[in-house]
Design a protein around this motif. Structure first.
Motif, mmCIF file in Angstrom:
data_model
loop_
_atom_site.group_PDB
_atom_site.id
_atom_site.type_symbol
_atom_site.label_atom_id
_atom_site.label_comp_id
_atom_site.label_asym_id
_atom_site.label_seq_id
_atom_site.Cartn_x
_atom_site.Cartn_y
_atom_site.Cartn_z
ATOM 1 N N ILE A 27 -1.202 7.878 1.135
ATOM 2 C CA ILE A 27 -0.187 6.869 0.839
ATOM 3 C C ILE A 27 -0.317 5.698 1.815
ATOM 4 N N VAL A 28 0.218 4.556 1.392
ATOM 5 C CA VAL A 28 0.294 3.345 2.220
ATOM 6 C C VAL A 28 1.707 2.801 2.066
ATOM 7 N N LEU A 29 2.227 2.200 3.112
ATOM 8 C CA LEU A 29 3.557 1.605 3.056
ATOM 9 C C LEU A 29 3.461 0.092 2.917
ATOM 10 N N PHE A 30 4.460 -0.494 2.307
ATOM 11 C CA PHE A 30 4.573 -1.960 2.254
ATOM 12 C C PHE A 30 5.873 -2.321 2.956
ATOM 13 N N GLY A 31 5.746 -2.948 4.114
ATOM 14 C CA GLY A 31 6.912 -3.329 4.903
ATOM 15 C C GLY A 31 6.781 -2.801 6.321
ATOM 16 N N ALA A 32 7.114 -3.644 7.291
ATOM 17 C CA ALA A 32 7.050 -3.251 8.705
ATOM 18 C C ALA A 32 8.388 -3.574 9.350
ATOM 19 N N GLY A 33 9.433 -2.857 8.911
ATOM 20 C CA GLY A 33 10.778 -3.087 9.423
ATOM 21 C C GLY A 33 11.530 -1.784 9.565
ATOM 22 N N ASN A 34 12.858 -1.869 9.455
ATOM 23 C CA ASN A 34 13.701 -0.688 9.637
ATOM 24 C C ASN A 34 13.362 0.443 8.682
ATOM 25 N N MET A 35 13.114 0.105 7.417
ATOM 26 C CA MET A 35 12.863 1.153 6.435
ATOM 27 C C MET A 35 11.543 1.865 6.704
ATOM 28 N N LYS A 51 1.515 11.224 6.726
ATOM 29 C CA LYS A 51 1.145 10.041 7.514
ATOM 30 C C LYS A 51 0.430 9.005 6.652
ATOM 31 N N PRO A 52 0.964 7.782 6.608
ATOM 32 C CA PRO A 52 0.333 6.713 5.817
ATOM 33 C C PRO A 52 -0.986 6.258 6.448
ATOM 34 N N LEU A 53 -1.869 5.702 5.628
ATOM 35 C CA LEU A 53 -3.120 5.129 6.134
ATOM 36 C C LEU A 53 -2.835 3.912 6.995
ATOM 37 N N PHE A 54 -1.894 3.088 6.532
ATOM 38 C CA PHE A 54 -1.465 1.888 7.253
ATOM 39 C C PHE A 54 -0.224 1.341 6.560
ATOM 40 N N THR A 55 0.349 0.285 7.088
ATOM 41 C CA THR A 55 1.401 -0.441 6.399
ATOM 42 C C THR A 55 0.968 -1.892 6.280
ATOM 43 N N CYS A 56 1.575 -2.612 5.371
ATOM 44 C CA CYS A 56 1.255 -4.032 5.225
ATOM 45 C C CYS A 56 2.552 -4.817 5.129
ATOM 46 N N ASP A 57 2.455 -6.118 5.306
ATOM 47 C CA ASP A 57 3.657 -6.944 5.344
ATOM 48 C C ASP A 57 3.277 -8.365 4.964
ATOM 49 N N ASN A 58 4.212 -9.089 4.405
ATOM 50 C CA ASN A 58 3.948 -10.488 4.027
ATOM 51 C C ASN A 58 4.005 -11.445 5.213
ATOM 52 N N ASN A 59 4.455 -10.974 6.361
ATOM 53 C CA ASN A 59 4.528 -11.803 7.557
ATOM 54 C C ASN A 59 3.166 -11.814 8.245
ATOM 55 N N SER A 60 2.425 -12.904 8.097
ATOM 56 C CA SER A 60 1.058 -12.981 8.627
ATOM 57 C C SER A 60 1.004 -12.914 10.146
ATOM 58 N N SER A 61 2.119 -13.223 10.824
ATOM 59 C CA SER A 61 2.115 -13.241 12.298
ATOM 60 C C SER A 61 1.990 -11.846 12.901
ATOM 61 N N ILE A 62 2.202 -10.796 12.109
ATOM 62 C CA ILE A 62 2.109 -9.431 12.657
ATOM 63 C C ILE A 62 0.897 -8.671 12.120
ATOM 64 N N TRP A 63 0.060 -9.327 11.323
ATOM 65 C CA TRP A 63 -1.164 -8.668 10.854
ATOM 66 C C TRP A 63 -2.038 -8.310 12.046
ATOM 67 N N CYS A 78 5.083 1.442 14.755
ATOM 68 C CA CYS A 78 5.339 2.886 14.627
ATOM 69 C C CYS A 78 4.048 3.684 14.468
ATOM 70 N N GLY A 79 2.997 3.250 15.182
ATOM 71 C CA GLY A 79 1.724 3.960 15.132
ATOM 72 C C GLY A 79 0.847 3.586 13.954
ATOM 73 N N LEU A 80 1.277 2.620 13.152
ATOM 74 C CA LEU A 80 0.502 2.195 11.977
ATOM 75 C C LEU A 80 -0.008 0.773 12.170
ATOM 76 N N GLU A 81 -1.225 0.512 11.717
ATOM 77 C CA GLU A 81 -1.726 -0.856 11.735
ATOM 78 C C GLU A 81 -1.054 -1.640 10.614
ATOM 79 N N VAL A 82 -0.633 -2.864 10.928
ATOM 80 C CA VAL A 82 -0.020 -3.740 9.934
ATOM 81 C C VAL A 82 -1.111 -4.639 9.363
ATOM 82 N N LYS A 83 -1.307 -4.567 8.044
ATOM 83 C CA LYS A 83 -2.389 -5.314 7.411
ATOM 84 C C LYS A 83 -1.872 -6.343 6.409
ATOM 85 N N ASN A 84 -2.765 -7.221 6.039
ATOM 86 C CA ASN A 84 -2.541 -8.189 4.963
ATOM 87 C C ASN A 84 -2.417 -7.418 3.646
#
Length: 409
Positions: A310-318, A331-343, A348-354
């Motif tokens: 699984i992969v998550l979309f979102g790098a916030g409270n949820m 355990k997810p492979l990674f998470t991603c987020d629309n905020n490019s400043s945190i790519w 939480c131990g996950l890489e934030v990707k595009n």
């Protein structure tokens, strides 16, 4: 898990087809046949003058034809019951006769679960078990099919205007009753129906009740009320100050804990009666959505088990709450987020990707949206060609962080 709609407040005995059609159009496939619609407590208390057996049969036959015409299933039924004391002394015997006749008809219809509320009108406190044991065992004799189950149900008593916990509201007593009845008949003929509205009125912790009852819980009867009157309201419509009157959190946590896979029945009879028949189709559509929501909440872990990864979309409270509750086991492979400043950062131990990285996922990977903007992000994922889109929600998790992350500007 089976989602069921009660007919109470929706189907009129004399003209059932409109209500039946509304239930079907809302997306329900199964109904709870509440026999008090045809044989109410009021009619029972004045049996000779108000209850016409021939008329009841005619109305019931109309209902059966309507159900068959819409390909709906009657998978569960609720036998008639008494809510208030009466001077008549023969009504429990009458309930037994009606119950025996009903079981014969219900088995022919393919109904597998029959809810039978314990007797308490005119029953001395020290005789509750003795009288109810005889009552249930007599009803069990009418069950000819091996998979027919009689479900006991928790009760609330009105004693001189004060609400008190009634028969089978103590989960340990309910367990004892069910186990002793099953021992008596030498099979698992008896189970339990948890009435959420009754638990709310009695101020009970549903998680504790459900976990103690365990696999004996076959059906959950879902309704809302204000905690002071036995009303069947649409879930999430009754509030005390800023909180829900009903403790939905303890209900969902308990059902998750026992991995519940039975019947979820919605009973919003009093809400439905307050709505114009013109508006009821929309009300029932909302009821179906609410039940789908409960099913989704209860089966979160079942959903997670579907995918190899699984992969998550979102790098916030949820996302953080997901990692706290499920991150170690799933355990997810990674998470991603629309905020490019945190790519490229860690969360939480996950890489934030595009989000573009999602295009490279294997086909057996599920993408879980961990953000309240579900529909907007769902559309974004569809445009990226993602097929395995799932929603995660942390409203009813077993634990979560109290200190919220500050919203990024």
């Amino acid at each position: 898990m089976e989602i069921v709609s009660s007919i109470a407040g929706i189907v009129l005995p004399e003209f059932p087809n409109q209500g039946i059609g509304d239930i079907k159009s809302a997306g329900f496939e199964n109904v709870l046949l509440d026999l008090s619609v045809y044989c109410s407590g009021i009619k029972l208390r004045s049996f000779e003058t108000k209850l016409n057996p021939e008329q009841v049969k005619q109305d019931f036959d109309k209902f059966i034809k309507g159900i068959q015409s819409k390909n709906l299933k009657v998978t569960i039924a609720l036998l008639p019951y008494l809510l208030r004391d009466t001077k008549r002394t023969d009504l429990n015997e009458l309930l037994l006769r009606i119950g025996k006749d009903s079981i014969k008809v219900l088995e022919k219809m393919g109904c597998k679960h029959i809810i039978v509320r314990p007797l308490y009108i005119g029953v001395p406190f020290d005789k509750e078990w003795e009288i109810n044991k005889a009552y249930y065992l007599e009803l069990a004799k009418e069950c000819k099919k091996e998979d027919t189950m009689i479900l006991l149900q928790n009760q609330c008593k009105d004693v001189n205007g004060h609400l008190v916990r009634g028969v089978c509201s103590d989960e340990k007593i309910a367990v004892k009753w069910i186990d002793e009845l099953n021992k008596e008949v030498r099979s698992k003929r008896f189970g339990f129906c948890l009435d959420v509205g009754i638990c709310s009125m009695c101020g009970q912790n549903m998680q504790d009740m459900i976990v103690t009852l365990g696999e004996r819980v076959k059906t959950i009867l879902i309704s809302d009320n204000n905690g002071s009157a036995e009303k069947a309201l649409l879930p999430f419509t009754s509030r005390a100050d800023t909180e829900n009157s009903t403790d939905w959190l303890s209900l969902i946590r308990g059902l998750r804990q026992i991995k519940f896979d039975g019947q979820l029945v919605i009973d919003c009879a009093d809400t439905a009666r307050n709505f114009s028949p013109i508006l009821r189709p929309q009300l029932l559509a909302l009821s179906k959505s609410i039940m789908d929501y409960f099913k989704w909440q209860i089966e979160i872990e079942t959903s997670l088990k579907k995918y190899r990864s699984i992969v998550l979309f979102g790098a916030g409270n949820m996302c953080r709450n997901f990692m706290k509750c499920y991150g170690e086991q799933y355990k997810p492979l990674f998470t991603c987020d629309n905020n490019s400043s945190i790519w490229g950062t860690q969360f939480c131990g996950l890489e934030v990707k595009n989000p573009e990285a999602l295009k490279k996922l294997p086909k057996d990977c599920g993408v879980y949206i961990c953000n309240v903007y579900y529909r907007e992000i769902e559309q974004q994922l569809k445009e990226l060609g993602i097929e395995n889109i799932e929603f995660f929600n942390d409203e009813y998790l077993s634990s979560y962080y109290e200190n919220r992350l500050k919203r990024r500007q």
